[in-house]
Motif scaffolding. Structure first.
Motif, mmCIF file in Angstrom:
data_model
loop_
_atom_site.group_PDB
_atom_site.id
_atom_site.type_symbol
_atom_site.label_atom_id
_atom_site.label_comp_id
_atom_site.label_asym_id
_atom_site.label_seq_id
_atom_site.Cartn_x
_atom_site.Cartn_y
_atom_site.Cartn_z
ATOM 1 N N ILE A 104 5.616 6.117 8.253
ATOM 2 C CA ILE A 104 4.922 4.859 7.961
ATOM 3 C C ILE A 104 5.154 4.450 6.517
ATOM 4 N N VAL A 105 5.049 5.409 5.597
ATOM 5 C CA VAL A 105 5.252 5.116 4.178
ATOM 6 C C VAL A 105 6.694 4.667 3.935
ATOM 7 N N ASN A 106 7.660 5.315 4.549
ATOM 8 C CA ASN A 106 9.062 4.906 4.378
ATOM 9 C C ASN A 106 9.300 3.503 4.929
ATOM 10 N N PHE A 107 8.678 3.186 6.051
ATOM 11 C CA PHE A 107 8.837 1.848 6.613
ATOM 12 C C PHE A 107 8.232 0.793 5.695
ATOM 13 N N VAL A 108 7.029 1.054 5.204
ATOM 14 C CA VAL A 108 6.351 0.101 4.324
ATOM 15 C C VAL A 108 7.075 -0.002 2.986
ATOM 16 N N ALA A 109 7.705 1.081 2.527
ATOM 17 C CA ALA A 109 8.411 1.079 1.242
ATOM 18 C C ALA A 109 9.615 0.148 1.255
ATOM 19 N N GLN A 110 10.127 -0.214 2.433
ATOM 20 C CA GLN A 110 11.223 -1.178 2.514
ATOM 21 C C GLN A 110 10.782 -2.545 1.991
ATOM 22 N N PHE A 111 9.498 -2.831 2.125
ATOM 23 C CA PHE A 111 8.970 -4.115 1.688
ATOM 24 C C PHE A 111 8.442 -4.042 0.260
ATOM 25 N N SER A 112 7.696 -2.967 -0.044
ATOM 26 C CA SER A 112 7.120 -2.826 -1.377
ATOM 27 C C SER A 112 6.768 -1.364 -1.622
ATOM 28 N N PRO A 113 7.309 -0.789 -2.687
ATOM 29 C CA PRO A 113 6.948 0.603 -2.983
ATOM 30 C C PRO A 113 5.473 0.747 -3.352
ATOM 31 N N TRP A 114 4.894 -0.272 -3.970
ATOM 32 C CA TRP A 114 3.478 -0.220 -4.330
ATOM 33 C C TRP A 114 2.603 -0.233 -3.081
ATOM 34 N N LEU A 115 3.026 -0.984 -2.090
ATOM 35 C CA LEU A 115 2.285 -1.009 -0.831
ATOM 36 C C LEU A 115 2.370 0.352 -0.136
ATOM 37 N N ALA A 116 3.508 1.012 -0.247
ATOM 38 C CA ALA A 116 3.671 2.341 0.342
ATOM 39 C C ALA A 116 2.734 3.347 -0.332
ATOM 40 N N VAL A 117 2.615 3.253 -1.647
ATOM 41 C CA VAL A 117 1.681 4.120 -2.369
ATOM 42 C C VAL A 117 0.261 3.839 -1.896
ATOM 43 N N GLY A 118 -0.044 2.566 -1.702
ATOM 44 C CA GLY A 118 -1.368 2.183 -1.220
ATOM 45 C C GLY A 118 -1.668 2.748 0.156
ATOM 46 N N VAL A 119 -0.672 2.786 1.025
ATOM 47 C CA VAL A 119 -0.869 3.358 2.359
ATOM 48 C C VAL A 119 -1.191 4.846 2.258
ATOM 49 N N GLY A 120 -0.485 5.555 1.402
ATOM 50 C CA GLY A 120 -0.766 6.977 1.210
ATOM 51 C C GLY A 120 -2.156 7.217 0.656
ATOM 52 N N ILE A 121 -2.543 6.396 -0.317
ATOM 53 C CA ILE A 121 -3.880 6.532 -0.899
ATOM 54 C C ILE A 121 -4.947 6.216 0.144
ATOM 55 N N LEU A 122 -4.715 5.198 0.959
ATOM 56 C CA LEU A 122 -5.682 4.847 2.004
ATOM 57 C C LEU A 122 -5.849 5.972 3.021
ATOM 58 N N PHE A 123 -4.753 6.667 3.333
ATOM 59 C CA PHE A 123 -4.863 7.791 4.268
ATOM 60 C C PHE A 123 -5.747 8.895 3.689
ATOM 61 N N VAL A 124 -5.538 9.231 2.431
ATOM 62 C CA VAL A 124 -6.338 10.279 1.801
ATOM 63 C C VAL A 124 -7.805 9.854 1.720
ATOM 64 N N LEU A 125 -8.046 8.601 1.335
ATOM 65 C CA LEU A 125 -9.422 8.110 1.269
ATOM 66 C C LEU A 125 -10.069 8.063 2.647
ATOM 67 N N ALA A 126 -9.283 7.761 3.679
ATOM 68 C CA ALA A 126 -9.823 7.716 5.039
ATOM 69 C C ALA A 126 -10.321 9.089 5.486
ATOM 70 N N VAL A 127 -9.635 10.135 5.061
ATOM 71 C CA VAL A 127 -10.080 11.498 5.400
ATOM 72 C C VAL A 127 -11.467 11.760 4.822
ATOM 73 N N PHE A 128 -11.648 11.425 3.550
ATOM 74 C CA PHE A 128 -12.951 11.623 2.924
ATOM 75 C C PHE A 128 -14.011 10.700 3.524
ATOM 76 N N PHE A 129 -13.613 9.496 3.893
ATOM 77 C CA PHE A 129 -14.540 8.547 4.506
ATOM 78 C C PHE A 129 -15.057 9.073 5.842
ATOM 79 N N VAL A 130 -14.184 9.679 6.631
ATOM 80 C CA VAL A 130 -14.598 10.253 7.920
ATOM 81 C C VAL A 130 -15.586 11.390 7.700
ATOM 82 N N PHE A 131 -15.321 12.251 6.720
ATOM 83 C CA PHE A 131 -16.254 13.339 6.434
ATOM 84 C C PHE A 131 -17.594 12.803 5.928
#
Length: 70
Positions: free
Chosen positions: A31-58
């Motif tokens: 997913i990050v590689n696909f999104v990075a084709q459009f914007s590397p900053w957006l790809a970083v955001g996707v990774g950060i959102l995944f990590v935050l989502a883990v904590f949000f679920v807990f």
């Protein structure tokens, strides 16, 4: 007597959370590689959102347990 039901509920919740994290972590690089084709900053955001989502679920799980503990 409510101990087995609580233990079972806890095990099911833990298994679902673990499966979701495992599945998300497995597909995250693609997913990050696909999104990075459009914007590397957006790809970083996707990774950060995944990590935050883990904590949000807990956090949601802990909040649910506190409310239904009474």
């Amino acid at each position: 007597m409510s101990e087995p039901a609580t233990s079972r509920s806890t095990l099911i919740a833990a298994a679902l959370i673990f499966a979701g994290m495992l599945l998300g972590g497995y597909f995250l690089p693609d997913i990050v590689n696909f999104v990075a084709q459009f914007s590397p900053w957006l790809a970083v955001g996707v990774g950060i959102l995944f990590v935050l989502a883990v904590f949000f679920v807990f956090w949601l799980r802990a909040r649910y347990q506190r409310r239904h503990e009474r």
